[in-house]
Design a protein around this motif. Structure first.
Motif, PDB file in Angstrom:
ATOM      1  N   ARG A  99      32.035  38.999  69.178  1.00  0.00           N
ATOM      2  CA  ARG A  99      30.770  39.132  68.444  1.00  0.00           C
ATOM      3  C   ARG A  99      30.414  40.581  68.129  1.00  0.00           C
ATOM      4  N   THR A 100      31.137  41.528  68.666  1.00  0.00           N
ATOM      5  CA  THR A 100      30.784  42.928  68.425  1.00  0.00           C
ATOM      6  C   THR A 100      31.494  43.459  67.186  1.00  0.00           C
ATOM      7  N   GLU A 101      31.122  44.660  66.761  1.00  0.00           N
ATOM      8  CA  GLU A 101      31.661  45.214  65.528  1.00  0.00           C
ATOM      9  C   GLU A 101      33.174  45.332  65.589  1.00  0.00           C
TER      10      GLU A 101
ATOM     11  N   GLU B  45      35.026  49.746  57.507  1.00  0.00           N
ATOM     12  CA  GLU B  45      34.359  50.261  58.690  1.00  0.00           C
ATOM     13  C   GLU B  45      32.952  49.685  58.771  1.00  0.00           C
ATOM     14  N   TYR B  46      32.524  49.443  59.991  1.00  0.00           N
ATOM     15  CA  TYR B  46      31.199  48.890  60.245  1.00  0.00           C
ATOM     16  C   TYR B  46      30.119  49.878  59.825  1.00  0.00           C
ATOM     17  N   VAL B  47      29.060  49.361  59.202  1.00  0.00           N
ATOM     18  CA  VAL B  47      27.931  50.216  58.834  1.00  0.00           C
ATOM     19  C   VAL B  47      26.697  49.861  59.656  1.00  0.00           C
ATOM     20  N   ILE B  48      26.282  48.610  59.612  1.00  0.00           N
ATOM     21  CA  ILE B  48      25.024  48.228  60.257  1.00  0.00           C
ATOM     22  C   ILE B  48      24.922  46.716  60.278  1.00  0.00           C
ATOM     23  N   HIS B  49      24.083  46.166  61.148  1.00  0.00           N
ATOM     24  CA  HIS B  49      23.806  44.736  61.079  1.00  0.00           C
ATOM     25  C   HIS B  49      22.402  44.466  61.606  1.00  0.00           C
ATOM     26  N   GLY B  50      21.846  43.315  61.226  1.00  0.00           N
ATOM     27  CA  GLY B  50      20.519  42.948  61.677  1.00  0.00           C
ATOM     28  C   GLY B  50      20.286  41.452  61.545  1.00  0.00           C
TER      29      GLY B  50
END
Lengths: 113, 111
Positions: A99-101, B45-50
């Motif tokens: 579940r993590t990035e 690449e990961y930026v953000i999540h909510g």
């Protein structure tokens, strides 16, 4: 302590040959993903590993594609009897949990001639 | 996975704010909104999540509509390095859920 490492960065093979693509995930990451990306498209999911087991292989296009992760770390994507349509960038990603990035490697560009 | 809709491309000038929209009208209550970006010749690449509230981190801000049917990724001051394809992805945060990428928005930044 770097990120996800994929080798080789480029691979040219002849139609009908067998290829192996390697992924070294970030140490300690239990989840590992393989994606395939064609030009102009977003990455397409292939397979997901949780530890050593393939938890979801629903994205593998056919039985010529197979992936392993025998010790829960390094993974190898294997393609048999390659076809020109298999040409794409193959991306590997890992994450600490499912579940993590996700952290992606730079990919292996496969060209089948 | 629920579907997202993004513009194919957007343009910005350097040093200006950029608002990248994403529509997700079929979002469910357990879907998180994730943003990834892909620079040329790089992996995403990961930026953000909510989930519901607006989120800020060192890379960007995420503004989520009250009904959660849309969201906006905000880059406060675009740089040339921000030129990339930005993907808006819905991901269930219970059990197993992979990342399903669409075509994303290609952001062009001019000096």
């Amino acid at each position: 302590g770097a990120g996800v490492s994929q080798t080789p960065s480029n691979k040219v093979t002849e139609k009908g040959k067998y290829v192996e693509l390697r992924c070294d995930p970030i140490s300690g990451h239990t989840a590992l993903y393989w994606y395939r990306q064609s030009l102009g498209q977003g990455p397409e999911f292939l397979i997901y590993f949780q530890g050593t087991g393939a938890a979801d292989d629903s994205g593998l296009p056919n039985d010529r594609f197979f992936a392993v992760r025998p010790e829960g770390s390094v993974s190898t994507l294997k393609i048999q009897r390659t076809e020109r349509g298999d040409s794409a960038v193959y991306l590997c990603a890992s994450s600490l949990t499912m579940r993590t990035e996700a952290f992606f490697g730079q990919g292996t560009r496969l060209t089948v001639v | 996975d629920a579907k997202t809709t993004q513009p194919n491309s957007m343009e910005s000038n350097e040093e200006e704010p950029v608002h990248l929209p994403c529509n997700h009208s079929t979002i469910s209550g357990t879907d998180y909104i994730h943003w990834y970006r892909q620079l040329p010749s790089q992996g995403p690449e990961y930026v953000i999540h909510g989930l519901t509230s607006n989120v800020n981190n060192r890379m960007a801000s995420l503004a989520i509509a009250e009904d959660r049917k849309s969201s906006t990724l905000i880059l406060h001051r675009a740089t040339l390095r921000d030129a990339a394809v930005y993907y808006c992805i819905l991901r269930v945060n219970s059990g197993y859920s992979t990342l399903t990428f669409g075509k994303g928005t290609m952001l062009l930044v001019s000096p």
